[in-house]
Design a protein around this motif. Structure first.
Motif, PDB file in Angstrom:
ATOM      1  N   LEU A 173       6.673  11.921  -4.369  1.00 23.03           N
ATOM      2  CA  LEU A 173       5.564  11.786  -5.140  1.00 23.03           C
ATOM      3  C   LEU A 173       4.636  12.701  -4.691  1.00 23.03           C
ATOM      4  N   LYS A 174       3.651  13.304  -5.640  1.00 21.53           N
ATOM      5  CA  LYS A 174       2.596  14.215  -5.187  1.00 21.53           C
ATOM      6  C   LYS A 174       1.420  13.795  -6.217  1.00 21.53           C
ATOM      7  N   ARG A 175       0.188  14.461  -5.866  1.00 22.51           N
ATOM      8  CA  ARG A 175      -0.966  14.298  -6.630  1.00 22.51           C
ATOM      9  C   ARG A 175      -2.095  15.077  -6.282  1.00 22.51           C
ATOM     10  N   GLU A 176      -2.513  15.865  -7.262  1.00 17.18           N
ATOM     11  CA  GLU A 176      -3.682  16.807  -6.879  1.00 17.18           C
ATOM     12  C   GLU A 176      -4.927  16.150  -6.908  1.00 17.18           C
ATOM     13  N   GLY A 177      -5.929  16.642  -6.183  1.00 15.85           N
ATOM     14  CA  GLY A 177      -7.576  16.365  -6.461  1.00 15.85           C
ATOM     15  C   GLY A 177      -7.782  15.106  -5.308  1.00 15.85           C
ATOM     16  N   GLU A 178      -8.998  14.740  -5.604  1.00 17.62           N
ATOM     17  CA  GLU A 178      -9.567  14.058  -4.689  1.00 17.62           C
ATOM     18  C   GLU A 178      -9.766  12.359  -5.065  1.00 17.62           C
ATOM     19  N   GLY A 179      -9.974  11.487  -4.225  1.00 17.29           N
ATOM     20  CA  GLY A 179     -10.174  10.091  -4.511  1.00 17.29           C
ATOM     21  C   GLY A 179     -11.038   9.377  -3.665  1.00 17.29           C
ATOM     22  N   VAL A 180     -11.537   8.307  -4.052  1.00 14.46           N
ATOM     23  CA  VAL A 180     -12.158   7.409  -3.181  1.00 14.46           C
ATOM     24  C   VAL A 180     -11.697   5.999  -3.321  1.00 14.46           C
ATOM     25  N   ARG A 181     -11.527   5.347  -1.901  1.00 15.16           N
ATOM     26  CA  ARG A 181     -10.925   4.261  -1.748  1.00 15.16           C
ATOM     27  C   ARG A 181     -11.866   3.258  -1.264  1.00 15.16           C
ATOM     28  N   VAL A 182     -12.101   2.057  -1.779  1.00 20.70           N
ATOM     29  CA  VAL A 182     -12.892   0.986  -1.390  1.00 20.70           C
ATOM     30  C   VAL A 182     -12.128   0.004  -0.935  1.00 20.70           C
ATOM     31  N   HIS A 183     -12.416  -0.450   0.534  1.00 18.79           N
ATOM     32  CA  HIS A 183     -11.886  -1.421   1.213  1.00 18.79           C
ATOM     33  C   HIS A 183     -12.765  -2.612   1.554  1.00 18.79           C
ATOM     34  N   TRP A 184     -12.331  -3.787   1.240  1.00 20.81           N
ATOM     35  CA  TRP A 184     -13.121  -4.932   1.561  1.00 20.81           C
ATOM     36  C   TRP A 184     -12.366  -6.102   2.448  1.00 20.81           C
ATOM     37  N   ASP A 185     -11.561  -5.717   3.338  1.00 20.01           N
ATOM     38  CA  ASP A 185     -10.943  -6.616   4.176  1.00 20.01           C
ATOM     39  C   ASP A 185     -10.261  -6.129   5.343  1.00 20.01           C
ATOM     40  N   ARG A 186     -11.023  -5.553   6.332  1.00 18.08           N
ATOM     41  CA  ARG A 186     -10.561  -4.795   7.551  1.00 18.08           C
ATOM     42  C   ARG A 186      -9.627  -5.466   8.188  1.00 18.08           C
ATOM     43  N   GLN A 187      -9.504  -6.714   8.388  1.00 14.49           N
ATOM     44  CA  GLN A 187      -8.956  -7.512   9.207  1.00 14.49           C
ATOM     45  C   GLN A 187      -7.477  -7.853   8.408  1.00 14.49           C
ATOM     46  N   ARG A 188      -7.090  -7.648   7.239  1.00 13.20           N
ATOM     47  CA  ARG A 188      -6.037  -7.866   6.512  1.00 13.20           C
ATOM     48  C   ARG A 188      -5.335  -6.625   5.825  1.00 13.20           C
ATOM     49  N   GLU A 189      -4.248  -6.341   6.260  1.00 17.10           N
ATOM     50  CA  GLU A 189      -3.392  -5.342   5.670  1.00 17.10           C
ATOM     51  C   GLU A 189      -2.393  -5.922   4.776  1.00 17.10           C
ATOM     52  N   PRO A 190      -2.174  -4.833   3.564  1.00 15.82           N
ATOM     53  CA  PRO A 190      -1.076  -5.376   2.763  1.00 15.82           C
ATOM     54  C   PRO A 190       0.336  -5.743   3.141  1.00 15.82           C
ATOM     55  N   SER A 191       0.892  -6.775   2.749  1.00 13.72           N
ATOM     56  CA  SER A 191       1.927  -7.531   3.151  1.00 13.72           C
ATOM     57  C   SER A 191       3.206  -6.330   2.669  1.00 13.72           C
ATOM     58  N   PHE A 192       4.250  -6.711   3.428  1.00 11.22           N
ATOM     59  CA  PHE A 192       5.625  -5.803   2.889  1.00 11.22           C
ATOM     60  C   PHE A 192       5.793  -6.063   1.482  1.00 11.22           C
ATOM     61  N   THR A 193       5.777  -7.317   1.243  1.00 15.95           N
ATOM     62  CA  THR A 193       6.211  -7.635  -0.186  1.00 15.95           C
ATOM     63  C   THR A 193       5.388  -7.149  -1.263  1.00 15.95           C
ATOM     64  N   SER A 194       3.830  -7.101  -0.836  1.00 18.35           N
ATOM     65  CA  SER A 194       3.101  -6.558  -1.826  1.00 18.35           C
ATOM     66  C   SER A 194       3.065  -4.927  -1.844  1.00 18.35           C
ATOM     67  N   ARG A 195       3.347  -4.372  -0.643  1.00 21.06           N
ATOM     68  CA  ARG A 195       3.459  -2.672  -0.833  1.00 21.06           C
ATOM     69  C   ARG A 195       4.478  -2.521  -1.708  1.00 21.06           C
ATOM     70  N   TRP A 196       5.675  -3.152  -1.789  1.00 16.93           N
ATOM     71  CA  TRP A 196       6.926  -2.786  -2.662  1.00 16.93           C
ATOM     72  C   TRP A 196       6.848  -3.630  -3.854  1.00 16.93           C
ATOM     73  N   ASN A 197       5.998  -4.177  -4.409  1.00 11.59           N
ATOM     74  CA  ASN A 197       5.625  -4.724  -5.363  1.00 11.59           C
ATOM     75  C   ASN A 197       4.970  -3.813  -6.341  1.00 11.59           C
ATOM     76  N   PRO A 198       5.254  -3.164  -7.373  1.00 13.52           N
ATOM     77  CA  PRO A 198       4.419  -2.351  -8.405  1.00 13.52           C
ATOM     78  C   PRO A 198       3.426  -3.435  -8.968  1.00 13.52           C
ATOM     79  N   PHE A 199       3.678  -4.400  -9.243  1.00 14.05           N
ATOM     80  CA  PHE A 199       2.761  -5.280  -9.833  1.00 14.05           C
ATOM     81  C   PHE A 199       1.903  -6.266  -8.995  1.00 14.05           C
ATOM     82  N   ALA A 200       1.785  -5.814  -7.898  1.00 14.63           N
ATOM     83  CA  ALA A 200       0.886  -6.747  -7.078  1.00 14.63           C
ATOM     84  C   ALA A 200      -0.506  -6.397  -7.221  1.00 14.63           C
TER      85      ALA A 200
END
Length: 289
Positions: A173-200
């Motif tokens: 994959l590739k994507r040009e340009g810039e983005g802004v990401r807003v995080h709201w739970d520093r202590q929780r990282e996405p689970s393996f299942t969520s990362r591989w689920n395109p509809f999560a």
């Protein structure tokens, strides 16, 4: 016989007189009409001379074209339904009515942007930054209807990342340009299942980038200004962190100027969807996500 001849002559004379009168009346009417038409032409000519700038060329609507743009990309841009006259104003009015004054507070700003999910899929979004909440709307610009609302309390926002997009080393994959990401739970990282689920939908962050129409005219440039959005949400979230501190967490918003990483490797769906703008309401109909 002589008497009959005189009567016939008298009758013929009367008929001739009637015909002559009718002809004279028709000629007079035609002459009067021609004179009136000539007078109208003279008056129109005089008015044109007094306003020569109006007679040079027909009026045309002014179209803003950024430097380097041609009519072909402009034609493609007009396929976005958000560009129809009055559409964006109606959409903003509709989503503003969904703001809960007690929960969200007053509206600070409204933006038109594209959301980029964890599988690199673009989705057209309207975004409101209010005093207490970040509101993200999925809006159907064809039917003038809000289909989905995501509400993120600003006192939970702890990080904002701003920079160019990046992908894993062996990603296709590739994507040009810039983005802004807003995080709201520093202590929780996405689970393996969520990362591989395109509809999560349980990801603890949301990512935005520029909407394709942002270069079309100054009005949309301001509505799609991602830097103004970043600064606004940073200030609003910082105030909420101070006003409503979260127990067990260091309060404050950390601004990171670093690449916005998308942890995806293969994206056949995103390549197809983004290439055909399936995440946007366009003239082909609302076939997006």
């Amino acid at each position: 016989m002589m008497m009959d001849t005189e009567e016939e002559a008298t009758a013929r004379t009367e008929v001739a007189q009637e015909v002559a009168q009718e002809v004279a009346q028709e000629v007079a009417q035609e002459v009067a009409q021609e004179v009136a038409e000539e007078a109208e032409d003279v008056r129109a000519t005089e008015e044109t001379k007094q306003r020569p700038e109006e007679s040079k060329a027909p009026r045309t609507a002014a179209i803003y074209l950024p430097d380097g743009e041609t009519t072909l990309p402009l034609f493609k841009m007009k396929r976005f339904l958000v560009l129809r006259p009055g559409t964006l104003n109606q959409a903003i009015a509709d989503i503003t009515q969904l703001v809960d004054k007690q929960t969200d507070g007053s509206v600070i700003g409204v933006w038109l942007m594209a959301e980029v999910d964890h599988w690199n899929n673009e989705k057209e979004r309207l975004v409101i930054v209010a005093e207490h909440s970040l509101l993200v709307f999925k809006y159907d610009f064809l039917m003038f209807n809000c289909e989905q609302l995501q509400r993120i309390p600003l006192h939970f926002v702890d990080r904002i990342t701003h920079g160019n997009f990046s992908f894993p080393k062996y990603s296709l994959l590739k994507r040009e340009g810039e983005g802004v990401r807003v995080h709201w739970d520093r202590q929780r990282e996405p689970s393996f299942t969520s990362r591989w689920n395109p509809f999560a939908t349980d990801m603890p962050f949301i990512t935005f980038t520029l909407h394709p129409v942002q270069t079309l005219c100054p009005t949309y440039t301001s509505l799609c200004d991602i830097m103004a959005f970043r600064n606004t949400i940073q200030d609003a979230a910082q105030k909420e962190n101070i006003a409503k501190p979260v127990l067990g967490r260091a309060n404050g918003v950390l601004l990171l100027n670093q690449p916005v990483h998308i942890d995806a490797f293969v994206g056949a769906m995103s390549n197809l969807g983004n290439g055909n703008k399936l995440g946007y309401s366009m003239a082909r109909g609302n076939l997006g996500f």
